[in-house]
Design a protein around this motif. Structure first.
Motif, short mmCIF file in Angstrom:
data_model
loop_
_atom_site.label_atom_id
_atom_site.label_comp_id
_atom_site.label_asym_id
_atom_site.label_seq_id
_atom_site.Cartn_x
_atom_site.Cartn_y
_atom_site.Cartn_z
N ALA A 1 0.83 -1.21 0.00
CA ALA A 1 0.00 0.00 0.00
C ALA A 1 0.87 1.26 0.00
O ALA A 1 0.53 2.25 -0.66
CB ALA A 1 -0.94 0.00 1.20
N VAL A 2 1.98 1.21 0.73
CA VAL A 2 2.88 2.36 0.75
C VAL A 2 3.55 2.54 -0.61
O VAL A 2 3.69 3.66 -1.11
CB VAL A 2 3.94 2.18 1.87
N ALA A 3 3.96 1.43 -1.23
CA ALA A 3 4.56 1.51 -2.57
C ALA A 3 3.56 2.08 -3.57
O ALA A 3 3.91 2.91 -4.42
CB ALA A 3 5.03 0.13 -3.01
N ASP A 4 2.30 1.65 -3.47
CA ASP A 4 1.26 2.17 -4.37
C ASP A 4 1.05 3.67 -4.15
O ASP A 4 0.83 4.43 -5.11
CB ASP A 4 -0.05 1.42 -4.16
N LEU A 5 1.10 4.09 -2.89
CA LEU A 5 0.96 5.52 -2.59
C LEU A 5 2.10 6.31 -3.20
O LEU A 5 1.90 7.39 -3.78
CB LEU A 5 0.91 5.72 -1.07
N LEU A 6 3.33 5.79 -3.08
CA LEU A 6 4.50 6.45 -3.67
C LEU A 6 4.33 6.60 -5.18
O LEU A 6 4.59 7.67 -5.75
CB LEU A 6 5.75 5.66 -3.33
N MET A 7 3.90 5.53 -5.84
CA MET A 7 3.72 5.60 -7.29
C MET A 7 2.60 6.57 -7.66
O MET A 7 2.68 7.26 -8.68
CB MET A 7 3.46 4.20 -7.85
N GLY A 8 1.57 6.63 -6.82
CA GLY A 8 0.51 7.61 -7.07
C GLY A 8 1.02 9.03 -6.95
O GLY A 8 0.63 9.92 -7.74
N ASP A 9 1.89 9.27 -5.97
CA ASP A 9 2.50 10.60 -5.82
C ASP A 9 3.32 10.98 -7.06
O ASP A 9 3.24 12.11 -7.55
CB ASP A 9 3.41 10.63 -4.59
N LEU A 10 4.13 10.03 -7.54
CA LEU A 10 4.93 10.31 -8.74
C LEU A 10 4.05 10.66 -9.93
O LEU A 10 4.33 11.60 -10.68
CB LEU A 10 5.82 9.10 -9.06
N ALA A 11 2.99 9.87 -10.11
CA ALA A 11 2.09 10.12 -11.24
C ALA A 11 1.41 11.49 -11.11
O ALA A 11 1.28 12.22 -12.10
CB ALA A 11 1.05 9.01 -11.32
N TRP A 12 1.00 11.85 -9.90
CA TRP A 12 0.35 13.15 -9.68
C TRP A 12 1.29 14.29 -10.01
O TRP A 12 0.89 15.31 -10.58
CB TRP A 12 -0.12 13.23 -8.23
N LEU A 13 2.58 14.12 -9.70
CA LEU A 13 3.56 15.16 -9.98
C LEU A 13 3.93 15.24 -11.47
O LEU A 13 4.51 16.22 -11.91
CB LEU A 13 4.83 14.91 -9.18
N GLY A 14 3.62 14.19 -12.23
CA GLY A 14 4.00 14.15 -13.63
C GLY A 14 5.33 13.47 -13.88
O GLY A 14 5.94 13.67 -14.93
N LEU A 15 5.78 12.66 -12.92
CA LEU A 15 7.07 11.97 -13.04
C LEU A 15 6.80 10.51 -13.41
O LEU A 15 6.58 9.66 -12.56
CB LEU A 15 7.84 12.06 -11.72
N ASP A 16 6.80 10.23 -14.72
CA ASP A 16 6.50 8.88 -15.17
C ASP A 16 7.77 8.05 -15.28
O ASP A 16 8.87 8.54 -15.03
CB ASP A 16 5.76 8.93 -16.52
N TRP A 17 7.64 6.80 -15.63
CA TRP A 17 8.79 5.91 -15.76
C TRP A 17 8.56 4.95 -16.92
O TRP A 17 7.45 4.78 -17.41
CB TRP A 17 9.04 5.16 -14.45
#
Length: 304
Positions: free
Chosen positions: A38-54
């Motif tokens: 759940a924490v990893a998913d939250l981190l990835m959600g934060d990245l996506a919200w900021l516009g930092l894709d991979w």
């Protein structure tokens, strides 16, 4: 994500996009205490919200323990490791921490234990595993990296860290081993992270060479610090993205404020990461490599 994490992630993302490279997302959850999806998913959600894709990943270190075990076995077969029974308290009592990152310089206490003594101690507690480094007068143990921001940085491993852990006594593989193996196998050629990890670069470069990997280039970025110089931490919840979300701070305001700290845009500008690609350069970061002071004025600009 903490605001300091965002700053490192932003600069890493900009470096990759400006060079037409490949962004790799790795979840460093090898410690059981960090294995919370759940924490990893939250981190990835934060990245996506900021516009930092991979482009590749996510890769979870917790799923790769067999790969780390194979790398460790290669080091053991080469006679480069030994069991260590020292406790944390004993390590702290024996040595002052290294100035750069708080690492305690290991004094080699367990390096010369006889097989009989190893067997005796192993019956009492499980050992950690340490990697032997060359003697202080051996050129092989003097490692120099040319950091993209802070320039040449040399360490004598025997003096600056000593024989270092590659597996903890609880069986968890050490950060140093796991990231070197992951970087090497995935072809990572640039690592961007906070300058507090500059001291790890020499150990990781040495370990990469032992395992037959080409060491990556490193860029250690300035830290976000309090007005008294203390490094900001995740305990300061007003600087994580959850609190900034709650305060209705837009992603573009966060990105623009951090970018302004290294001169990519004027202070007060809101910007997406993609807006910043044309102006990004390591020269710009080097010109603003002092730590970033998060004071009332900084927070006012962020929340404006």
């Amino acid at each position: 994500m903490h605001l300091g994490n965002v700053f490192s992630a932003l600069l890493g993302w900009l470096a990759v996009r400006a060079a037409g490279g490949t962004m790799v997302l790795r979840i460093e959850d090898i410690d059981p205490r960090a294995q919370d999806r759940a924490v990893a998913d939250l981190l990835m959600g934060d990245l996506a919200w900021l516009g930092l894709d991979w482009d590749e990943g996510p890769t979870y270190q917790s799923k790769r323990t067999a790969i780390y075990a194979d790398a460790l076995a290669r080091l053991e077969t080469a006679g480069l490791t030994y069991p260590c029974f020292c406790t944390r308290a004993e390590l702290h009592a024996a040595s002052a921490p290294h100035a750069s990152d708080g690492t305690y310089v290991y004094q080699g206490t367990c390096r010369g234990l006889s097989p009989e003594e190893v067997a005796r101690r192993s019956a009492l507690r499980a050992p950690a595993t340490r990697l032997m480094v060359p003697a202080a007068d051996d050129p092989a143990g003097i490692i120099t990296i040319d950091d993209l921001i802070y320039g040449p940085h040399a360490e004598t491993l025997a003096r600056d860290c000593g024989d270092f852990l590659v597996r903890r006594s609880d069986g968890v593989f050490a950060y140093q081993l796991a990231v070197v193996v992951d970087d090497g196998l995935s072809g990572v050629n640039l690592v961007v992270r906070g300058r507090d990890l500059l001291g790890s670069a020499a150990r990781q470069t040495y370990l990469a060479r032992l395992l037959g990997f080409a060491p990556p280039s490193y860029a250690h970025v300035p830290l976000l610090v309090a007005p008294d110089g203390r490094r900001l931490s995740k305990r300061e919840r007003d600087l994580d993205l959850g609190a900034l979300h709650a305060a209705s701070v837009p992603a573009e305001r966060i990105v623009g404020t951090l970018a302004a700290c290294i001169g990519l845009v004027p202070m007060g500008t809101s910007a997406s990461p993609r807006d910043l690609i044309p102006s990004f350069s390591w020269e710009a970061v080097r010109a603003h490599r002092d730590d970033i002071v998060v004071d009332d004025a900084f927070m006012a600009r962020l929340r404006a």
